[in-house]
Write an enzyme that holds these catalytic residues in place. Sequence first.
Site, PDB file in Angstrom:
ATOM      1  N   LYS A  48      -4.317 -35.492 -36.860  1.00 38.32           N
ATOM      2  CA  LYS A  48      -4.952 -34.363 -37.551  1.00 38.32           C
ATOM      3  C   LYS A  48      -3.989 -33.668 -38.508  1.00 38.32           C
ATOM      4  O   LYS A  48      -4.420 -33.038 -39.474  1.00 38.32           O
ATOM      5  CB  LYS A  48      -5.434 -33.332 -36.548  1.00 38.32           C
ATOM      6  CG  LYS A  48      -6.291 -33.861 -35.442  1.00 38.32           C
ATOM      7  CD  LYS A  48      -7.658 -34.209 -35.922  1.00 38.32           C
ATOM      8  CE  LYS A  48      -8.452 -34.830 -34.801  1.00 38.32           C
ATOM      9  NZ  LYS A  48      -9.839 -35.018 -35.111  1.00 38.32           N
TER      10      LYS A  48
HETATM   11  C1  LIG Z   1      -6.057 -38.263 -30.493  1.00 36.16           C
HETATM   12  C2  LIG Z   1      -7.381 -38.517 -31.106  1.00 36.16           C
HETATM   13  N1  LIG Z   1      -7.787 -39.779 -31.273  1.00 36.16           N
HETATM   14  C3  LIG Z   1      -8.973 -40.067 -31.832  1.00 36.16           C
HETATM   15  C4  LIG Z   1      -9.844 -39.073 -32.223  1.00 36.16           C
HETATM   16  C5  LIG Z   1     -11.136 -39.451 -32.859  1.00 36.16           C
HETATM   17  O1  LIG Z   1     -11.088 -39.235 -34.245  1.00 36.16           O
HETATM   18  P1  LIG Z   1     -12.409 -38.949 -35.073  1.00 36.16           P
HETATM   19  O2  LIG Z   1     -12.989 -37.700 -34.489  1.00 36.16           O
HETATM   20  O3  LIG Z   1     -11.966 -38.771 -36.455  1.00 36.16           O
HETATM   21  O4  LIG Z   1     -13.302 -40.099 -34.845  1.00 36.16           O
HETATM   22  C6  LIG Z   1      -9.476 -37.734 -32.044  1.00 36.16           C
HETATM   23  C7  LIG Z   1     -10.353 -36.595 -32.428  1.00 36.16           C
HETATM   24  O5  LIG Z   1     -10.820 -36.460 -33.467  1.00 36.16           O
HETATM   25  C8  LIG Z   1      -8.204 -37.454 -31.515  1.00 36.16           C
HETATM   26  O6  LIG Z   1      -7.796 -36.197 -31.399  1.00 36.16           O
HETATM   27  N1  LIG Z   2     -11.167 -34.994 -31.610  1.00 33.42           N
HETATM   28  C1  LIG Z   2     -11.350 -33.839 -32.392  1.00 33.42           C
HETATM   29  C2  LIG Z   2     -12.776 -33.417 -32.473  1.00 33.42           C
HETATM   30  C3  LIG Z   2     -13.067 -32.690 -33.753  1.00 33.42           C
HETATM   31  O1  LIG Z   2     -12.927 -33.612 -34.793  1.00 33.42           O
HETATM   32  P1  LIG Z   2     -12.852 -33.288 -36.325  1.00 33.42           P
HETATM   33  O2  LIG Z   2     -12.061 -34.426 -36.876  1.00 33.42           O
HETATM   34  O3  LIG Z   2     -14.228 -33.224 -36.818  1.00 33.42           O
HETATM   35  O4  LIG Z   2     -12.157 -31.985 -36.531  1.00 33.42           O
HETATM   36  C4  LIG Z   2     -10.416 -32.759 -31.920  1.00 33.42           C
HETATM   37  O5  LIG Z   2      -9.332 -33.078 -31.513  1.00 33.42           O
HETATM   38  O6  LIG Z   2     -10.732 -31.604 -31.954  1.00 33.42           O
END
Ligand SMILES: Cc1ncc(COP(=O)(O)O)c(C=O)c1O
Ligand SMILES: N[C@@H](CCOP(=O)(O)O)C(=O)O
Length: 462
Positions: free
Chosen positions: A112
């Site tokens: 993120k």
């Molecule tokens: C460590 C981790 N892996 C994978 C994901 C999944 O990613 P996305 O929500 O973009 O599919 C998340 C949350 O978004 C996450 O925090």
């Molecule tokens: N896994 C995410 C969930 C929110 O996902 P986002 O990419 O739409 O912000 C988290 O860690 O909060």
Amino acid sequence: MRYISTRGTAPVLTFEEAMLTGLARDGGLYVPETIPTLSADQIAAMAGQSYEEVAFTVMRPFIGETFTDGEFRAIIARAYEGFGHEARAPLVQLAPNHFLLELFHGPTLAFKDFAMQLIGQMFQAALGRKGARVTIVGATSGDTGSAAIEAFRGLDNVDVFILYPHGRVSDVQRRQMTTPGESNVHALAMDGDFDDCQARLKDMFNDFEFRDGVKLAGVNSINWGRVLAQVVYYFTAAVSLGAPQRKVSFTVPTGNFGDIFAGYIARQMGLPITELVVATNQNDILDRCLKGQGYHKGGVHASISPSMDIQVSSNFERALFDAFDRDGNAVAQLMDELAGGGFDVSQGAMENLQEIYSSGRASEEETTATIREMRETTGELLCPHSAVGVKVAKEQRDPSVPMITLATAHPAKFPDAVEAATGIRPPLPPRMADLFEREERMTRVENNLDALKSLIKGKIAS
Ligand SMILES: Cc1ncc(COP(=O)(O)O)c(C=O)c1O
Ligand SMILES: N[C@@H](CCOP(=O)(O)O)C(=O)O
């Protein structure tokens, strides 16, 4: 560059407007009207360039007039200067033709940070010159919230409220959200699961009086800026393995579908990607859907990869929009059906989705076994989300095409799961070594829209 809503009826916006708006006013998500492409020569020229240079080339066509080239280069430089690895997103080899893309060298140890650090800088620049202030509300299953609080803490033009599901995030994730002392950031521990948090967030966007009153903005991946920043590392990874001359595939641990959708955008821009593999944990609604079983909600089951404990996967709407040939009415109808429990995908749209995405799932036991096996065979310590990806990638691979699995978080964010699998408790990096000694500050909140709205209004007025 103009941005349109996946439900077809919201105003068309510029990049800056879409970034500061979050959810479209018809409930949809903003996407670029057209996807710019890069030529094979432009992609080949990325070989040997810094992450920041590639980021500029990839993102520049999407931002229109929002920033000058000089401003945008400076924003990118500031966004990534705090990363703990010079390559920003290094690749390590796990096996012949299987690579791990380490996306956890940013300040909060998850992928993120790539987007959040960038949009923190972009918000500050855009709001600063307007003299405007916004209220950011975010929903998190753990990582988005910590990355957002880190990126926006102490900034002048924003108040930040992060809703996380009480008791359903790891201790490290919670402390990353609850220990920053700056008065503009607020961690809200809500009753329910991540889907409840995300649903209340969308309710707030759909309540125009509240939305306009507090100048609501979103930093979840409903915000196009989040997705855009994540497109970059698909290019750096693929180019370092020989793209555009050589094709590659990616497996992406998936929850809200933002990260894999960024891979799809990279492919649309001209990056030769053979397969985009969606990897889910036991909350496998996306895997079932991509195997033709429709998108039908069940309960969210707490897992050892909690950030992926999601049933209502926000960005899947963007994938559906393209699969339905950008028919906003069709998408709006599916989203109405989803509110009632779920929907089936028509054959044509399903074929479109399956042409791009394949999928697999990992059970809790398989995730633990993969963490253990990878430690024993390669020496790598994987976080449980990355292990879900590696397990699915190994099943899906065409051994002749390099497979890149995204390692989405640092193992130290999920030490209990890693220790249970390997006997090793991964330490936090030295700069966070005192995380468990810092004082926590959070507000417990009910899953109640009115209560949330008055809490937020009260805090920004004080
Ligand atoms: C460590 C981790 N892996 C994978 C994901 C999944 O990613 P996305 O929500 O973009 O599919 C998340 C949350 O978004 C996450 O925090
Ligand atoms: N896994 C995410 C969930 C929110 O996902 P986002 O990419 O739409 O912000 C988290 O860690 O909060």
